[in-house]
Write an enzyme that holds these catalytic residues in place. Sequence first.
Site, PDB file in Angstrom:
ATOM      1  CE  LYS A  46      -1.635  -3.820   3.355  1.00  0.00           C
ATOM      2  NZ  LYS A  46      -1.666  -4.994   2.425  1.00  0.00           N
ATOM      3  CB  SER A  84      -0.877   0.008   1.258  1.00  0.00           C
ATOM      4  OG  SER A  84      -1.520   1.252   1.440  1.00  0.00           O
ATOM      5  CE1 TYR A  93      -4.263  -2.047   4.807  1.00  0.00           C
ATOM      6  CE2 TYR A  93      -3.423   0.161   4.428  1.00  0.00           C
ATOM      7  CZ  TYR A  93      -3.911  -1.032   3.935  1.00  0.00           C
ATOM      8  OH  TYR A  93      -4.039  -1.220   2.576  1.00  0.00           O
TER       9      TYR A  93
END
Length: 271
Positions: A155, A138, A151
């Site tokens: 990531k 991401s 997250y």
Amino acid sequence: MGTMELTGKVAIITGAAGGIGAALAEALLAAGARVVVSDLDEARLAETAERIGAVAVPGDASSEAVISAMVAAAEEHYGPVDLFFANAGVGDGSGLAATDEQWRTALDVNVLAHVRAARLLVPGWVERGSGWFVSTASAAGLLTQIGSATYSVTKHGAVAFAEWLAVTYGDRGVGVSCLCPMGVDTDMLRGGMTSSGGEGGRVAAAAVTGAGEVLAPRDVADQVLAAVTEGTFLITPHADVREFVRRKAADHDRWIHGMQRYQQHLMGDAR
């Protein structure tokens, strides 16, 4: 790191019941590849696999047993695996209040699933002198994710592992690509981050949608396959991402202050 022609190749895609994963499967099949798809959502996966003409292996992408079953199914139906798309991912809107279980899930799916798949496949690719690993990370892995600690951190880990794979095996026949988009029209963006994260989830989703265009999954998938055929490591479907990374590297403090201001703006809008 070389390139790979897709016609006749055998590919596995995780997180492929919908979104980017399903779009990758469709694009690969259109390019003449043979495809195995996997997802935790068994019913939706079965529908997708039947619709596009792929072999389905349901299950948790972070499970060594499920990864082994994907590989076994690919070999049984088609032959040795040529490409692995570590596309499954999880996201929520949790910050410091994230539980250890939330952290374990994010680490397992967003990072360790990639490690376990590479552990199983890369030695054989080195022996054959050919193979390709694609990590769906991401832009959050290059920058950060406002509203979600789990997250953002995991990531970053996915990007770091992809870089390590490329450095370690890129001159031994193993290609590596790392996908780092911002907003893509997927279930995760539409509801995944908001379903369990409260205000943090709403801010996380707003941070993504407010930063640039929300792309269609197939547009992203086409860019991923182009990167594989061209031998490109970093895939940034949103052109602004590279400029954001440049600014971050040029003046980290200024970048953090700018992100703080953006967060304050988003939190005001979320109230």
